[in-house]
Design an enzyme around this catalytic site. Structure first.
Site, PDB file in Angstrom:
ATOM      1  N   GLY A  16       0.778  -1.234   0.000  1.00  0.00           N
ATOM      2  CA  GLY A  16       0.000   0.000   0.000  1.00  0.00           C
ATOM      3  C   GLY A  16       0.810   1.283   0.000  1.00  0.00           C
ATOM      4  O   GLY A  16       1.871   1.379  -0.625  1.00  0.00           O
ATOM      5  N   GLY A  18       2.535   2.779   2.373  1.00  0.00           N
ATOM      6  CA  GLY A  18       3.863   2.694   2.969  1.00  0.00           C
ATOM      7  C   GLY A  18       4.903   2.172   1.994  1.00  0.00           C
ATOM      8  O   GLY A  18       6.004   2.727   1.880  1.00  0.00           O
ATOM      9  N   TYR A 163     -12.552   4.297  15.808  1.00  0.00           N
ATOM     10  CA  TYR A 163     -11.516   4.489  14.794  1.00  0.00           C
ATOM     11  C   TYR A 163     -11.057   5.937  14.754  1.00  0.00           C
ATOM     12  O   TYR A 163      -9.851   6.221  14.685  1.00  0.00           O
ATOM     13  CB  TYR A 163     -12.036   4.061  13.421  1.00  0.00           C
ATOM     14  CG  TYR A 163     -11.089   4.411  12.289  1.00  0.00           C
ATOM     15  CD1 TYR A 163      -9.862   3.781  12.163  1.00  0.00           C
ATOM     16  CD2 TYR A 163     -11.432   5.385  11.343  1.00  0.00           C
ATOM     17  CE1 TYR A 163      -8.986   4.110  11.131  1.00  0.00           C
ATOM     18  CE2 TYR A 163     -10.568   5.706  10.304  1.00  0.00           C
ATOM     19  CZ  TYR A 163      -9.349   5.070  10.196  1.00  0.00           C
ATOM     20  OH  TYR A 163      -8.484   5.402   9.183  1.00  0.00           O
ATOM     21  N   LYS A 167      -7.287   7.308  15.258  1.00  0.00           N
ATOM     22  CA  LYS A 167      -6.592   8.001  14.162  1.00  0.00           C
ATOM     23  C   LYS A 167      -6.200   9.416  14.579  1.00  0.00           C
ATOM     24  O   LYS A 167      -5.082   9.876  14.292  1.00  0.00           O
ATOM     25  CB  LYS A 167      -7.499   8.043  12.928  1.00  0.00           C
ATOM     26  CG  LYS A 167      -6.744   8.104  11.621  1.00  0.00           C
ATOM     27  CD  LYS A 167      -5.917   6.858  11.375  1.00  0.00           C
ATOM     28  CE  LYS A 167      -4.978   7.065  10.189  1.00  0.00           C
ATOM     29  NZ  LYS A 167      -4.019   5.979  10.026  1.00  0.00           N
TER      30      LYS A 167
END
Length: 288
Positions: A16, A18, A163, A167
């Protein structure tokens, strides 16, 4: 500015965004440590630390694949030490690893809640903390977290509060550490995409192939990250960057290459503030 000879430590970089950031740096001749959990092929997810290392080497960089669960303080310390031993130091720390589950409060079990907070907020804090002593010795040190702007509107929380909390925990690390380590000359920033990005998370969690067809490719985030790393650290800290806006500052005006075949509106990502959408002429359809 080239990243030749620079050393990047990337959490969760076996696939992905990264991995794409790693490959962009590798084309300059950078050293990249991939610290991720996937050593054996996953039945639903592409890539391992070993395939990522192979791709990095093929792109022109040097790679160090490290099996590492960033929830473990011991494993993170060992991974950072191995990186310093292999490459002599660390210039750039990238907090890319993240866990996601978009469920409401009653549908979120505490095991998943704990996972998201351990990986996202705690993992970002731990990886940054462990890299900082080495970053202090670097010539142009950067910490970059794949985290959203701190836009405190209820719409970003109401459908997936667990979430969002996890985040935004990454974002708060950026806010606090940018001020804490300003005197040390370490740039601490966050980067977030304007649009949804075609990754395994999008295909497996957000909407499958239909969603992927209205996404941009990870290369836009990688190019934006590269531009940030090329900026003087002492003059570039405490920012919540949006990928397209970074590239516009670099003179990029044509973004079609990042969304091949897309003719209509792109899917907008979560957490993008309204004022950012007002600054761009990109046609975006928000998914919230």
């Amino acid at each position: 500015m080239s990243l030749a000879g620079k050393t990047l430590f990337i959490s969760g970089g076996s696939r992905g965004i990264g991995l794409t950031i790693a490959l962009r740096a590798a084309r300059d001749g950078a050293n990249v440590a991939i610290a991720a959990k996937t050593a054996e092929p996953h039945p639903k997810l592409p890539g391992t630390i070993h395939t990522a290392a192979g791709d990095i080497e093929a792109a022109g960089g040097k790679a160090l694949p490290i099996l590492c669960d960033i929830r473990s303080e011991e494993q993170v310390e060992e991974a950072v030490a191995a990186t310093v031993e292999a490459f002599g130091g660390i210039d750039i720390c990238i907090n890319n690893a993240s866990a996601i589950q978009l469920t409401g409060t009653l549908q979120t079990d505490m095991k998943r809640y704990d996972l998201m907070h351990q990986v996202n907020a705690r993992g970002t804090f731990l990886v940054s903390k462990t890299c900082i002593p080495h970053l202090k010795k670097a010539e142009n040190p950067h910490i970059l977290s794949l985290a959203p702007p701190l836009d405190m509107k209820a719409k970003w929380f109401k459908n997936h509060v667990a979430y969002s909390m996890a985040k935004f925990g990454m974002s708060m690390c950026t806010l606090g550490m940018s001020a804490e380590f300003a005197a040390d000359g370490i740039a601490v920033n966050a980067l977030w995409p304007l649009t949804a990005i075609d990754t395994a998370a999008v295909r497996n969690v957000l909407g499958g192939e239909a969603m992927a067809k209205v996404c941009r490719t990870p290369e836009i985030v990688a190019d934006a990250a590269h531009a940030i790393f090329s900026r003087p650290a002492r003059e570039c800290t405490g920012n919540f960057f949006i990928d397209e806006m970074v590239l516009r500052e670099e003179g990029v005006m044509d973004f079609a290459k990042y969304a091949p075949g897309v003719t209509g509106p792109l899917a907008g990502d979560f957490f993008v503030p309204d004022e950012v959408l007002e600054e761009t002429d990109t046609e975006v359809r928000m998914i919230v």
